[in-house]
Design an enzyme around this catalytic site. Sequence first.
Site, PDB file in Angstrom:
ATOM      1  NE  ARG A   1     -11.239  -0.999   2.803  1.00  0.00           N
ATOM      2  CZ  ARG A   1     -11.823  -1.078   4.011  1.00  0.00           C
ATOM      3  NH1 ARG A   1     -12.944  -1.647   3.790  1.00  0.00           N
ATOM      4  NH2 ARG A   1     -11.286  -0.943   5.071  1.00  0.00           N
TER       5      ARG A   1
ATOM      6  CE  LYS B   1      -6.891   8.554   7.858  1.00  0.00           C
ATOM      7  NZ  LYS B   1      -7.655   7.329   8.517  1.00  0.00           N
TER       8      LYS B   1
ATOM      9  CG  ASP C   1     -10.184   7.501   6.460  1.00  0.00           C
ATOM     10  OD1 ASP C   1      -9.048   7.511   5.891  1.00  0.00           O
ATOM     11  OD2 ASP C   1     -10.243   7.628   7.507  1.00  0.00           O
TER      12      ASP C   1
ATOM     13  CG  ASP D   1      -5.725   7.642   4.932  1.00  0.00           C
ATOM     14  OD1 ASP D   1      -6.485   8.589   4.187  1.00  0.00           O
ATOM     15  OD2 ASP D   1      -5.876   6.748   5.318  1.00  0.00           O
TER      16      ASP D   1
ATOM     17  CE  LYS E   1      -3.364   2.355   2.766  1.00  0.00           C
ATOM     18  NZ  LYS E   1      -4.394   2.541   3.798  1.00  0.00           N
TER      19      LYS E   1
END
Length: 503
Positions: A352, A278, A348, A271, A266
């Site tokens: 995946r 977040k 978020d 992020d 990943k």
Amino acid sequence: MELKLEKEPLGKISGDVVVFGVFLDEGVDKALQEPGLELPEAVLKQLTEMAAFEKFKGKSGELLSFYPGDQLPARRFVIAGLGKRDDFANTVRKAGASLARHFGSKEQYRRVCLAIRTNGDASLVQTAVEGWLLGSYSFTLHKTRNEETNPERKPVAELVFVDSAMDDDAFARSSRAGRVIAESTCFARDLINEPACNMTPSRLAQIAASISSEHVQCRIIEEDEAARIGMGSFLGVSRGSHQPPKFIELRYTPAESRYFAAVVGKGITFDSGGLSLKTAQGMETMKYDMSGAAVTLAVVKAIAELEVPVRVLAVIAACENMPGGGALRPGDILTAMNGKTIEVNNTDAEGRLTLADALAWVCKEKPDAVIDIATLTGAVVAALGKIAAGIMSNNEELVAAVTAAGRRGGEKFWQLPLFDEYKESLKSDVADLKNAGSRGEAGSSSAGMFLKEFVDNVPWAHLDVAGTAWTDKEKDELTKGGTAFGVRTICYFLMDKAAKKAE
Ligand code: BES
Ligand code: ZN
Ligand code: ZN
């Protein structure tokens, strides 16, 4: 730092410090009875008395010092606790790290000699070297007063292993393996610790390219080409960022190959959560969301340097998850490379989405195994803390092999289930599946179920390292910041495969 082997008796070893390892509850007097040490009677007596007076047990980290003057060629003689004798390899790694913290960077210690009871077992040299180098790591690139500019700090010049029973070739191989694996791990830590303003997808791509060599090819797939290939899931994540996405592929093709593994990391260079933003606290350390990518690069680097006879296809779908004007909105629908449509109910859950295309890409080549490594879910931190990483898989044999490699590498894995029932939570009313399951319900397993949709039936293991990839506390071979957890496990796993097929 040079790594050397000395076969002389302990009493004849010269060095700035000579370290003699003693196991927990073994007793210093008994340990010193070992044949062939050739320590003068007077020294033996002094050491035994000192240990008794100090109530030395042999706990890991315990040290007793003796300055022998002209009784020994060593300037300082240290009795060091090695901890429990069972699980010796992991004990030695920890001892290596703790000794490096004591003697690894002081300018008076140029030649450090370790008599740590390897008893002819060269694999222990590998783990000790790993521990030493990993425990010595620090990230000082952005400190104006750093290792290079501080005159009192200087790495040792010679690390000497004292063992009369060890074979020279075995020593050379093991010490080199330990060094290469540890240095690659430190290389990965550097990438993780570098702030996201510098460690962009483009920078990761450049670094991947710098790993290419005679047997390592690098290919970077740019945004337009990725779009033509149909990587809609990956590209969706990148849309809210000014940083261009980079789909990175490294191929290690040795002259002889006994196994073909794909490694997928990943690579979210930051992020923020995207529009499903977040909290401030939640994104404070999110530069480490590319830990899987850093580990993947380090594995290729180490395996290629060690010329391990296994083929490796390594892939990183690198991008940044930001809430810019073009960002993915909750409710948007993306189409992944394998044609599946995904409703994005939470931006978020971006890891995946990027892994979906990367996994579909590597599975087309039908490798013997696919291993993905990702800081994928907060839920794995809740379940296992920072002690163990989660492993999820469609193949029990692979779980056993990876977990065993991890045990020897000093990295713990604990299996979490991929029950079919978890797929229910990923059902979408408008697309083939949605990207986030029900909050608070087996978040790591539902993420695993999502990934499973993109791996066909290739043997695959998913390593969720969200809890283990970062630490705020220095402990054993781990240093503050990025840990690069997984480098040792994947390297050991691949080296096992190379060795097994040779039988
Ligand atoms: N990068 C995070 C996972 C993470 C959390 C890593 C904490 C390290 C520490 C991941 O992209 C994420 O945000 N996952 C979400 C998924 C959820 C929205 C389904 C999570 O775990 O909360
Ligand atoms: Zn996220
Ligand atoms: Zn993430």
